[in-house]
Design an enzyme around this catalytic site. Structure first.
Site, short mmCIF file in Angstrom:
data_model
loop_
_atom_site.label_atom_id
_atom_site.label_comp_id
_atom_site.label_asym_id
_atom_site.label_seq_id
_atom_site.Cartn_x
_atom_site.Cartn_y
_atom_site.Cartn_z
N HIS A 174 1.19 5.97 0.09
CA HIS A 174 0.23 6.35 -0.95
C HIS A 174 -0.99 7.05 -0.33
O HIS A 174 -1.41 8.12 -0.79
CB HIS A 174 -0.20 5.09 -1.71
CG HIS A 174 -1.19 5.30 -2.81
ND1 HIS A 174 -0.86 5.20 -4.14
CD2 HIS A 174 -2.51 5.59 -2.78
CE1 HIS A 174 -1.92 5.43 -4.88
NE2 HIS A 174 -2.95 5.65 -4.07
N GLU A 175 -1.56 6.43 0.71
CA GLU A 175 -2.75 7.01 1.33
C GLU A 175 -2.42 8.30 2.07
O GLU A 175 -3.22 9.24 2.08
CB GLU A 175 -3.41 6.00 2.27
CG GLU A 175 -3.82 4.69 1.61
CD GLU A 175 -4.66 4.86 0.36
OE1 GLU A 175 -5.41 5.86 0.25
OE2 GLU A 175 -4.56 4.00 -0.53
N HIS A 178 -2.49 11.16 -0.30
CA HIS A 178 -3.85 11.64 -0.60
C HIS A 178 -4.29 12.73 0.39
O HIS A 178 -4.92 13.72 0.00
CB HIS A 178 -4.85 10.49 -0.55
CG HIS A 178 -4.98 9.73 -1.82
ND1 HIS A 178 -5.33 10.31 -3.02
CD2 HIS A 178 -4.80 8.41 -2.09
CE1 HIS A 178 -5.38 9.40 -3.98
NE2 HIS A 178 -5.05 8.23 -3.43
#
Length: 220
Positions: A174-175, A178
């Protein structure tokens, strides 16, 4: 990434700090005591939709201060992970304080991470609930692999390899998304994306209010 509390998960007191086991660790990482709360960007802001720049200077007071601020901001928002562009800084960096599926807590930061996933033939995709601090109030099921590795550096330029399974592997993916300008919404169908945005519209004021209360409590 938003925290998902699951009472069915086993509880474990073990902690891995920067990928290494430690005997004990405080509930609030030391960085939170030095940091300041920053505003969390919201989906639709341009900084979230472009690739972040590589960090080229290590060991600087500015980088340390950014990491401190990110840890405090993440905890105020009840997050499990936070990327730099989520506080408006387009640098390849994220922090995390996240359990895996065995209840082991993983705490740390990584600079200029490169995500390494299992080969397609050996990877297992898991559909599970996922939220994002930049999509406040919304959660949707997102397919992720159940194992992930990120390779990068700590704030002083020392090499790091962070391995994750289960929920922590989801956090690492997820990170990392980003930092290339993507949110989990980009992995959804158009219909599910619209549903997530409707959830955000209806709930974000309550989310912002809870964050404000927790920020006031920590500063007090």
């Amino acid at each position: 990434m938003a925290v998902r509390h699951d009472p069915s998960r086993p509880v474990d007191r073990r902690v891995r700090l920067q990928g290494r086991p430690v005997d004990a660790y405080p509930a609030l990482p030391p960085e939170t005591e030095r940091g300041s709360v920053r505003r969390i960007t919201v989906v639709g802001e341009e900084v979230l939709s472009r690739p972040c720049r590589e960090v080229t200077e290590f060991g600087t007071p500015e980088l340390s201060a950014l990491i401190d601020d990110m840890f405090l901001t993440m905890h105020v928002a009840d997050g499990a992970g936070l990327a730099a562009n989520q506080v408006g800084v387009d640098l390849r960096l994220f922090v995390y304080d996240c359990p895996d599926d065995d209840g082991i807590r993983h705490v740390g930061h990584i600079v200029n991470p490169v995500l390494d996933l299992p080969d397609p033939g050996s990877r297992r995709l898991v559909d599970d609930s996922e939220g994002c601090l930049s999509v406040p109030g919304a959660t949707m099921d997102v397919p992720r692999t159940d194992r992930a590795v990120v390779r990068g550096f700590d704030k002083d330029g020392h090499p790091l390899v962070i391995e994750g399974t289960g929920y922590f592997a989801r956090c690492l993916q997820h990170e990392s998304d980003h930092l290339v300008g993507h949110t989990y919404l980009d992995r959804l169908s158009r219909r599910d994306r619209r549903d997530a945005l409707r959830q955000m519209e209806g709930r974000r004021d309550d989310v912002f209010a809870r964050r404000a209360v927790k920020a006031a409590e920590l500063s007090g």
